[in-house]
Design a protein around this motif. Structure first.
Motif, mmCIF file in Angstrom:
data_model
loop_
_atom_site.group_PDB
_atom_site.id
_atom_site.type_symbol
_atom_site.label_atom_id
_atom_site.label_comp_id
_atom_site.label_asym_id
_atom_site.label_seq_id
_atom_site.Cartn_x
_atom_site.Cartn_y
_atom_site.Cartn_z
ATOM 1 N N TYR A 102 0.849 -1.197 0.040
ATOM 2 C CA TYR A 102 -0.064 0.058 -0.213
ATOM 3 C C TYR A 102 0.988 1.219 0.118
ATOM 4 O O TYR A 102 0.577 2.187 -0.765
ATOM 5 C CB TYR A 102 -1.167 0.063 1.291
ATOM 6 N N GLN A 103 1.847 1.504 1.084
ATOM 7 C CA GLN A 103 2.740 2.537 0.990
ATOM 8 C C GLN A 103 3.530 2.656 -0.075
ATOM 9 O O GLN A 103 3.886 3.504 -0.650
ATOM 10 C CB GLN A 103 3.205 2.970 2.407
ATOM 11 N N GLY A 104 4.201 1.325 -0.324
ATOM 12 C CA GLY A 104 5.149 1.316 -1.374
ATOM 13 C C GLY A 104 4.663 1.301 -2.910
ATOM 14 O O GLY A 104 4.891 2.343 -3.492
ATOM 15 N N GLY A 105 3.865 0.593 -3.044
ATOM 16 C CA GLY A 105 3.158 0.185 -4.504
ATOM 17 C C GLY A 105 1.898 1.201 -4.600
ATOM 18 O O GLY A 105 2.171 1.976 -5.621
ATOM 19 N N GLY A 106 1.220 1.459 -3.910
ATOM 20 C CA GLY A 106 0.195 2.391 -4.003
ATOM 21 C C GLY A 106 0.567 3.677 -3.901
ATOM 22 O O GLY A 106 0.073 4.485 -4.624
ATOM 23 N N ARG A 107 1.177 4.148 -2.836
ATOM 24 C CA ARG A 107 1.566 5.823 -2.516
ATOM 25 C C ARG A 107 3.056 6.114 -3.330
ATOM 26 O O ARG A 107 3.195 7.211 -3.045
ATOM 27 C CB ARG A 107 1.599 5.813 -1.130
ATOM 28 N N GLY A 108 3.630 5.133 -3.423
ATOM 29 C CA GLY A 108 4.935 5.246 -4.060
ATOM 30 C C GLY A 108 6.065 5.826 -2.987
ATOM 31 O O GLY A 108 7.100 6.285 -3.513
ATOM 32 N N VAL A 109 6.048 5.466 -1.778
ATOM 33 C CA VAL A 109 7.004 5.438 -0.920
ATOM 34 C C VAL A 109 8.290 4.515 -1.404
ATOM 35 O O VAL A 109 7.959 3.403 -1.662
ATOM 36 C CB VAL A 109 6.577 5.111 0.428
ATOM 37 N N GLY A 110 9.340 4.904 -1.308
ATOM 38 C CA GLY A 110 10.629 4.159 -1.823
ATOM 39 C C GLY A 110 10.734 2.757 -1.031
ATOM 40 O O GLY A 110 10.781 2.975 0.317
ATOM 41 N N ILE A 111 11.095 1.576 -1.877
ATOM 42 C CA ILE A 111 11.334 0.545 -1.045
ATOM 43 C C ILE A 111 12.266 0.530 0.118
ATOM 44 O O ILE A 111 12.239 0.157 1.026
ATOM 45 C CB ILE A 111 11.551 -0.679 -2.126
ATOM 46 N N PRO A 112 13.521 1.219 -0.427
ATOM 47 C CA PRO A 112 14.577 1.379 0.578
ATOM 48 C C PRO A 112 14.223 1.951 2.019
ATOM 49 O O PRO A 112 14.683 1.591 2.855
ATOM 50 C CB PRO A 112 15.597 2.258 -0.239
ATOM 51 N N LYS A 113 13.493 2.956 1.912
ATOM 52 C CA LYS A 113 12.946 3.635 3.015
ATOM 53 C C LYS A 113 12.139 2.617 3.965
ATOM 54 O O LYS A 113 12.245 2.459 5.091
ATOM 55 C CB LYS A 113 12.081 4.716 2.838
ATOM 56 N N LEU A 114 11.215 2.012 3.347
ATOM 57 C CA LEU A 114 10.367 0.856 3.807
ATOM 58 C C LEU A 114 11.299 -0.266 4.359
ATOM 59 O O LEU A 114 10.855 -0.796 5.668
ATOM 60 C CB LEU A 114 9.459 0.363 2.916
ATOM 61 N N GLU A 115 12.535 -0.544 3.798
ATOM 62 C CA GLU A 115 13.220 -1.733 4.221
ATOM 63 C C GLU A 115 13.908 -1.085 5.554
ATOM 64 O O GLU A 115 14.090 -2.041 6.331
ATOM 65 C CB GLU A 115 14.053 -2.055 3.093
ATOM 66 N N GLN A 119 13.659 -3.012 8.969
ATOM 67 C CA GLN A 119 14.632 -3.561 9.973
ATOM 68 C C GLN A 119 14.771 -3.188 11.185
ATOM 69 O O GLN A 119 14.943 -3.678 12.298
ATOM 70 C CB GLN A 119 16.027 -3.167 9.036
ATOM 71 N N TRP A 120 14.533 -1.585 11.142
ATOM 72 C CA TRP A 120 14.355 -0.993 12.722
ATOM 73 C C TRP A 120 13.192 -1.965 13.696
ATOM 74 O O TRP A 120 13.807 -2.049 14.880
ATOM 75 C CB TRP A 120 14.094 0.201 12.548
ATOM 76 N N VAL A 121 12.131 -2.115 13.021
ATOM 77 C CA VAL A 121 11.045 -2.340 13.922
ATOM 78 C C VAL A 121 11.005 -3.850 14.097
ATOM 79 O O VAL A 121 10.492 -4.346 15.044
ATOM 80 C CB VAL A 121 9.693 -1.990 13.198
ATOM 81 N N GLN A 122 11.477 -4.641 13.075
ATOM 82 C CA GLN A 122 11.290 -6.091 13.031
ATOM 83 C C GLN A 122 12.454 -6.918 13.440
ATOM 84 O O GLN A 122 12.451 -8.004 13.699
ATOM 85 C CB GLN A 122 10.689 -6.713 11.801
ATOM 86 N N GLY A 123 13.511 -6.245 13.100
ATOM 87 C CA GLY A 123 14.861 -6.937 13.132
ATOM 88 C C GLY A 123 14.703 -8.034 11.848
ATOM 89 O O GLY A 123 14.221 -7.740 10.776
ATOM 90 N N GLY A 124 15.072 -9.151 12.194
ATOM 91 C CA GLY A 124 14.900 -10.354 11.368
ATOM 92 C C GLY A 124 13.586 -10.882 11.199
ATOM 93 O O GLY A 124 13.480 -11.994 10.535
ATOM 94 N N LEU A 125 12.711 -10.699 12.003
ATOM 95 C CA LEU A 125 11.363 -11.239 12.173
ATOM 96 C C LEU A 125 10.673 -10.920 10.840
ATOM 97 O O LEU A 125 10.184 -9.932 10.666
ATOM 98 C CB LEU A 125 10.362 -10.853 13.259
ATOM 99 N N GLN A 126 10.237 -12.223 10.245
ATOM 100 C CA GLN A 126 9.316 -12.220 9.181
ATOM 101 C C GLN A 126 8.097 -13.513 9.662
ATOM 102 O O GLN A 126 8.590 -14.290 10.082
ATOM 103 C CB GLN A 126 9.832 -12.621 7.989
#
Ligand code: TMP
Length: 202
Positions: A102-115, A119-126
């Motif tokens: 949504y924010q990346g694809g839909g709104r165009g926020v850059g993927i590196p910013k989301l990454e 990384q900050w919020v999740q660490g390695g958790l997926q």
């Protein structure tokens, strides 16, 4: 005892994921699995307040991305990590793939910013498993058409949802080990059959 799993449900608005999620968790409970059902944005008292703001207030796309991750931070610390550590499975109606879509694809926020936020919020958790309910946008829009009060995302145009759908598919292609794509335009019975198979084999 099998290790507690973290499972997420994703898809564009109107894909029917919430109905399928209720059915899937029923199937897991029948197997005797102790689980916690939650959602994003939300899942904590603060997260639910942020949800209200995110769904109804106008804001810059990057503010939106950061608030999604702020709510997620609280959700992870207060709910998701403690539940998994205590042996409960966690089933979440959306997680960070929604931010990439949504924010990346839909709104165009850059993927590196989301990454960086990821990384900050999740660490390695997926998630261990993500069920992506994929559906042609025209069908998803028809399903939403009867709703009287649409939120800020649901009010977006078809082109926005085409980008969201594509971003979800790109993300699934990047991480095929944890994604299962479900063709959500199929009948309820067909989707439930597929979910039943997944619930009995994970
Ligand atoms: P829901 O209708 O599935 O509960 O989700 C609420 C809306 O929030 C939905 O339109 C998708 C959007 N959303 C994002 O834009 N980014 C996110 O990170 C999450 C979790 C949801």
């Amino acid at each position: 005892m099998t290790q507690a799993k973290f499972i997420t449900f994703e898809g564009v608005d109107g894909a029917g994921k919430s109905t399928h999620m209720a059915w899937f968790t029923g199937a897991l409970r029948q197997r005797g699995i102790d689980l916690l059902l939650t959602r994003e944005p939300g899942g904590t008292p603060l997260g639910e307040k942020l949800r209200e703001i995110l769904l109804h207030e106008q804001m810059h796309a990057e503010t939106e991305a950061m608030l999604m991750f702020a709510a997620r931070c609280e959700h992870l610390e207060q709910v998701i990590r403690p539940a998994l550590q205590s042996g409960k499975w966690v089933i979440s109606d959306r997680f960070s793939d929604a931010s990439f879509a949504y924010q990346g694809g839909g709104r165009g926020v850059g993927i590196p910013k989301l990454e960086q936020l990821e990384q900050w919020v999740q660490g390695g958790l997926q998630p261990d498993l993500t069920l992506l309910f994929d559906i042609p946008i025209e069908i998803a829009r028809q399903r939403l058409a009867g709703n009287v009060s649409l939120d800020r995302f649901e009010q977006e145009q078809g082109a926005f949802f085409q980008r969201v759908r594509q971003a979800y598919l790109d993300r699934a292609a990047k991480m095929p080990h944890r994604f299962i794509i479900i063709h959500a335009e199929k009948s309820l019975q067909e989707v439930e059959k597929e979910l039943s198979h997944i619930a009995s084999t994970i």
